[in-house]
Write a protein that holds these residues in place. Structure first.
Motif, PDB file in Angstrom:
ATOM      1  N   SER A   1       0.861  -1.179   0.000  1.00  0.00           N
ATOM      2  CA  SER A   1       0.000   0.000   0.000  1.00  0.00           C
ATOM      3  C   SER A   1       0.903   1.237   0.000  1.00  0.00           C
ATOM      4  O   SER A   1       2.075   1.150   0.390  1.00  0.00           O
ATOM      5  N   PRO A   2       0.369   2.401  -0.424  1.00  0.00           N
ATOM      6  CA  PRO A   2       1.192   3.615  -0.388  1.00  0.00           C
ATOM      7  C   PRO A   2       1.764   3.870   1.016  1.00  0.00           C
ATOM      8  O   PRO A   2       2.912   4.290   1.144  1.00  0.00           O
ATOM      9  N   GLN A   3       0.973   3.586   2.051  1.00  0.00           N
ATOM     10  CA  GLN A   3       1.449   3.819   3.416  1.00  0.00           C
ATOM     11  C   GLN A   3       2.610   2.895   3.760  1.00  0.00           C
ATOM     12  O   GLN A   3       3.575   3.309   4.404  1.00  0.00           O
ATOM     13  N   GLN A   4       2.519   1.624   3.343  1.00  0.00           N
ATOM     14  CA  GLN A   4       3.633   0.692   3.600  1.00  0.00           C
ATOM     15  C   GLN A   4       4.903   1.170   2.900  1.00  0.00           C
ATOM     16  O   GLN A   4       5.985   1.141   3.482  1.00  0.00           O
ATOM     17  N   ILE A   5       4.741   1.602   1.653  1.00  0.00           N
ATOM     18  CA  ILE A   5       5.908   2.034   0.884  1.00  0.00           C
ATOM     19  C   ILE A   5       6.533   3.269   1.538  1.00  0.00           C
ATOM     20  O   ILE A   5       7.745   3.395   1.615  1.00  0.00           O
ATOM     21  N   TYR A   6       5.688   4.156   2.030  1.00  0.00           N
ATOM     22  CA  TYR A   6       6.195   5.411   2.613  1.00  0.00           C
ATOM     23  C   TYR A   6       6.769   5.187   4.020  1.00  0.00           C
ATOM     24  O   TYR A   6       7.848   5.664   4.344  1.00  0.00           O
ATOM     25  N   ASN A   7       6.038   4.442   4.846  1.00  0.00           N
ATOM     26  CA  ASN A   7       6.437   4.306   6.251  1.00  0.00           C
ATOM     27  C   ASN A   7       7.386   3.152   6.496  1.00  0.00           C
ATOM     28  O   ASN A   7       8.089   3.131   7.492  1.00  0.00           O
ATOM     29  N   ASP A   8       7.348   2.186   5.613  1.00  0.00           N
ATOM     30  CA  ASP A   8       8.015   0.928   5.909  1.00  0.00           C
ATOM     31  C   ASP A   8       8.765   0.419   4.674  1.00  0.00           C
ATOM     32  O   ASP A   8       8.524  -0.703   4.216  1.00  0.00           O
ATOM     33  N   PRO A   9       9.661   1.246   4.122  1.00  0.00           N
ATOM     34  CA  PRO A   9      10.345   0.857   2.873  1.00  0.00           C
ATOM     35  C   PRO A   9      11.240  -0.362   3.083  1.00  0.00           C
ATOM     36  O   PRO A   9      11.881  -0.491   4.122  1.00  0.00           O
TER      37      PRO A   9
END
Ligand SMILES: Nc1ncnc2c1ncn2[C@@H]1O[C@H](COP(=O)(O)OP(=O)(O)OP(=O)(O)O)[C@@H](O)[C@H]1O
Ligand SMILES: [Mg+2]
Length: 390
Positions: free
Chosen positions: A219-227
């Protein structure tokens, strides 16, 4: 609406050339919006062409609604694509271009008329319907190309950088229109962009590619927060994540990241991180909005004094630059809280927000419990490691 699955897809343009797509694994649900991002030449258009059937794949399978379409001709796939190069029919008017696919599908003339009017209104090209492509600007041609796809109701839409030639204002308007349209129609969509805001705002899922390999899918949030690795962390976010090189230490049983501003030091405790990290050369990653001005009651262990080198007001935020471990570090602040150049600040780091990457490989280290449960997010990183032969 349809599900789309890419199963171990490979693409080579010929022996002697490096593989353009390597073991691509992507699965999206019916109605989902997938964003493909990555640097120029990483294989985004190639992947789109493979899904549309304009290029044959060299290995693996492409499944729509669980049926393998890999061998099917493009016209039988029921997929509409907007190309990076618009490829309009030069001798037809805008109206003719938009109507073409509908005529081929033998839609009734009155219904075609209605559909052309609908997409022309959506794309703000009603006044251009009688013109030929040669009489249009690049941005107008791009909208006609979109109109041609949107006039159809296929199982899947493929958009290859459909807004790249629009001016900034129209681009933002079109982004919202695309989002609204997708909320209404819920057609499964794959969308290529270089624009981070488009990636974050439009995508249900984001795939970050580099050199033909999916670096992370989530998800965009995973990519942003958890690269999953340094590449993903550096690619997404503007201004980008700060990367501070250091060697991890352990004192009195505590894992520490030592920050040094020249006038002060801070030993940031990183006990929440897992693994045997003592003595490791790492890159500490923290986003500009995650470095805060310390409150009076701040934990002294996680704050550091530093002098302001440069200030860049952007309007909604002011970017404040300091130097830590001889590295330029950007902090994002509210304009009315922004300091002056030369002023000394007390900056607060939240140890729970800090990410660590291996200084050599760029792999994510010491993943917190939260990130680890997102097996999907870290799986591509493991695959990259395998492909590199480690
Ligand atoms: N027909 C072809 N024959 C040989 N190599 C090709 C062919 N088409 C593309 N390539 C190569 O495949 C790689 C991926 O190209 P592709 O067009 O998919 O990149 P992209 O991610 O869409 O880049 P951009 O952001 O610039 O559009 C590039 O190295 C390109 O040179
Ligand atoms: Mg491309």
């Amino acid at each position: 609406m349809a599900t789309l699955e890419l199963r171990n897809v490979n693409k080579s343009y010929g022996s002697g050339l490096p593989d353009t797509l390597k073991n691509i694994e992507i699965q999206i649900d019916s109605g989902e919006f997938l964003i493909l991002v990555g640097p120029s030449g990483c294989g985004k258009s190639t992947l789109m062409n493979c899904i549309a059937g304009l290029e044959d794949i060299s290995g693996g399978a492409i499944l729509v609604d669980d049926a393998d379409i890999s061998g099917m001709s493009p016209k039988d796939r029921d997929i509409a694509m907007v190309f990076q190069s618009y490829a309009l029919y030069p001798t037809m008017t805008v109206r003719g271009n938009i109507a073409f696919g509908l005529k081929m599908r033998k839609m009734a003339p009155a219904a075609i008329e209605e559909e052309v009017a609908r997409v022309a209104k959506l794309l703000q090209i009603e006044h251009l319907l009688e013109r030929k492509p040669g009489q249009l600007s690049g941005g107008q041609q791009q909208r006609v190309a979109m109109g041609r796809a949107l006039a159809r109701r296929p199982k899947i839409y493929l958009f290859d950088e459909p807004l790249s030639n629009l001016d900034a204002k129209l681009r933002v308007e079109m982004r919202t229109e695309i989002k609204l349209m997708h909320q209404r129609l819920k057609t499964t969509t794959v969308y290529v962009t270089h624009d981070q805001i488009e990636a974050m705002t439009l995508g249900d899922k984001v795939a970050v590619m580099k050199d033909g390999i999916i670096q992370q899918f989530g998800s965009p949030q995973q990519i942003y927060n958890d690269p999953a690795n340094l590449f993903v962390a550096s690619f997404i976010g503007s201004p980008p994540m700060n990367f501070i090189p250091l060697r991890l230490q352990r004192r009195a049983g505590q894992l520490l990241a030592v920050l040094d501003s020249g006038q002060a030091r801070c030993e940031l405790p990183l006990d929440a991180l897992q693994g045997d990290l003592e003595g490791r050369e790492v890159i500490l990653g923290i986003r500009p909005e995650q470095i805060l001005l310390a409150q009076a009651d701040a934990d002294a262990q996680s704050s550091i004094r530093a002098e302001v080198d440069v200030i860049e007001p952007t309007g909604p935020d002011t970017l404040v630059f300091v130097t830590l471990n001889q590295t330029k570090v950007c902090c994002r602040m509210a304009p009315d809280a922004a300091p002056r150049v030369g002023e000394t600040l007390e900056l607060q780091f939240d140890p729970a927000k800090v990410l660590l990457f291996d200084a050599q490989s760029g792999e994510r280290l010491g993943v917190l419990g939260q990130a680890q449960s997102q097996a999907q997010a870290t799986e591509p990183a493991r695959k990259v490691a395998q492909l590199k032969g480690r």
